[in-house]
Design an enzyme around this catalytic site. Structure first.
Site, short mmCIF file in Angstrom:
data_model
loop_
_atom_site.label_atom_id
_atom_site.label_comp_id
_atom_site.label_asym_id
_atom_site.label_seq_id
_atom_site.Cartn_x
_atom_site.Cartn_y
_atom_site.Cartn_z
N HIS A 45 -4.08 16.03 2.93
CA HIS A 45 -3.53 15.08 3.89
C HIS A 45 -2.83 15.83 5.02
O HIS A 45 -2.62 17.04 4.95
CB HIS A 45 -2.52 14.13 3.22
CG HIS A 45 -3.17 13.06 2.40
ND1 HIS A 45 -3.56 13.25 1.11
CD2 HIS A 45 -3.51 11.78 2.71
CE1 HIS A 45 -4.10 12.14 0.64
NE2 HIS A 45 -4.09 11.24 1.60
N PRO A 73 -2.46 2.15 -4.45
CA PRO A 73 -2.15 3.36 -3.69
C PRO A 73 -3.14 3.62 -2.57
O PRO A 73 -2.89 4.44 -1.70
CB PRO A 73 -2.24 4.47 -4.75
CG PRO A 73 -3.21 3.94 -5.75
CD PRO A 73 -2.95 2.46 -5.80
N ASN A 74 -4.27 2.91 -2.59
CA ASN A 74 -5.27 3.09 -1.54
C ASN A 74 -6.05 1.80 -1.37
O ASN A 74 -6.63 1.29 -2.32
CB ASN A 74 -6.21 4.25 -1.89
CG ASN A 74 -6.98 4.74 -0.69
OD1 ASN A 74 -7.65 3.98 -0.01
ND2 ASN A 74 -6.88 6.03 -0.43
N MET A 75 -6.06 1.27 -0.15
CA MET A 75 -6.72 -0.01 0.13
C MET A 75 -8.18 0.16 0.55
O MET A 75 -8.88 -0.82 0.77
CB MET A 75 -5.96 -0.75 1.24
CG MET A 75 -4.54 -1.11 0.89
SD MET A 75 -4.48 -2.44 -0.33
CE MET A 75 -2.73 -2.43 -0.74
N LYS A 85 2.84 13.97 5.62
CA LYS A 85 2.92 13.18 4.38
C LYS A 85 4.05 13.70 3.50
O LYS A 85 4.17 14.91 3.28
CB LYS A 85 1.59 13.21 3.63
CG LYS A 85 1.56 12.28 2.43
CD LYS A 85 0.15 12.11 1.90
CE LYS A 85 0.10 11.22 0.66
NZ LYS A 85 0.61 9.87 0.91
N GLY A 130 0.81 -1.22 0.00
CA GLY A 130 0.00 0.00 0.00
C GLY A 130 0.84 1.26 0.00
O GLY A 130 0.32 2.36 0.15
N THR A 141 -3.03 8.25 -4.35
CA THR A 141 -4.45 8.10 -4.70
C THR A 141 -4.88 9.15 -5.72
O THR A 141 -5.57 8.85 -6.69
CB THR A 141 -5.32 8.19 -3.44
OG1 THR A 141 -4.92 7.16 -2.53
CG2 THR A 141 -6.79 8.06 -3.77
#
Length: 201
Positions: free
Chosen positions: A89, A57-59, A93, A32, A100
């Site tokens: 974000h 990139p996003n679960m 980050k 991820g 995403t």
């Protein structure tokens, strides 16, 4: 060694190390991590010929449903509506735009047959003239402890449509990763993403 699947949310360099370890131990892996270079992505794809890998990139289930929805929306609206992506974000980050947001931009560009390298706009400042019709804007916000927010805007004359996903905790990413880990065990070698896991293709 005593596992079937490795779940990795680290950094690009660490993810590659974990991928090599997974290949050596013949384990499946769910990645991820975001922020990979083109060269790193090529290595992941090459190694995935030998093992089972979910790379996303996003679960989040919600974000992956959003991926599907914006693809369909773009096919209908893109000729008459401007496309913009806004992502927000937390201040910690390190990569921008988010993985995403970049995935959304790739989906939208592919859906309307545009080259993202040519039409992606990541900042606007000064007297830049009118917005070009084919542009896909990707704008970034970093502030406080925002877990993750992504909005895709289709702006027309007289109206606009927006679809937004807001993550209120990181638990949804963990749940998605576990879902991916349970799914990948029975699959053939290769590289997959959450669209495959959720049956959204």
């Amino acid at each position: 060694k005593g596992c079937d699947v490795i779940i990795d949310f680290t950094s690009p360099a660490s993810s590659l190390e974990n991928l090599y370890a997974a290949a050596e131990e013949k384990k499946a892996i769910v990645i991820g991590t975001t922020g990979f270079s083109e060269e790193q992505l090529k290595k992941i794809k090459d190694l995935s010929k030998e093992i089972r890998c979910v790379l996303s990139p996003n679960m989040s289930v919600g974000v992956n449903v959003m991926f599907k929805v914006i693809r369909d929306m773009a096919k209908i609206l893109a000729d008459e509506y401007d496309i913009e992506i806004i992502e927000a974000h937390h201040r910690f980050k390190k990569d921008a735009p988010s993985g995403t947001a970049m995935k959304m931009a790739e989906i939208l560009a592919d859906s309307v047959k545009r080259d993202l390298l040519k039409v992606g706009v990541y900042a606007r400042k000064g007297v830049i003239g009118e917005r070009k019709k084919e542009e896909i804007g990707i704008q970034t916000i970093r502030a406080g402890d925002i877990v993750g927010e992504h909005t895709v805007m289709f702006g027309g004359l007289g109206e606009r449509l927006e679809i937004t996903h807001k993550a209120q905790s990181r638990d949804n990413f963990a749940r998605g990763a576990v879902k991916a880990a349970l799914w990948i065990v029975g699959m053939p070698h290769g590289i997959y993403d959450m669209q495959d896991v959720l049956g959204l293709r």
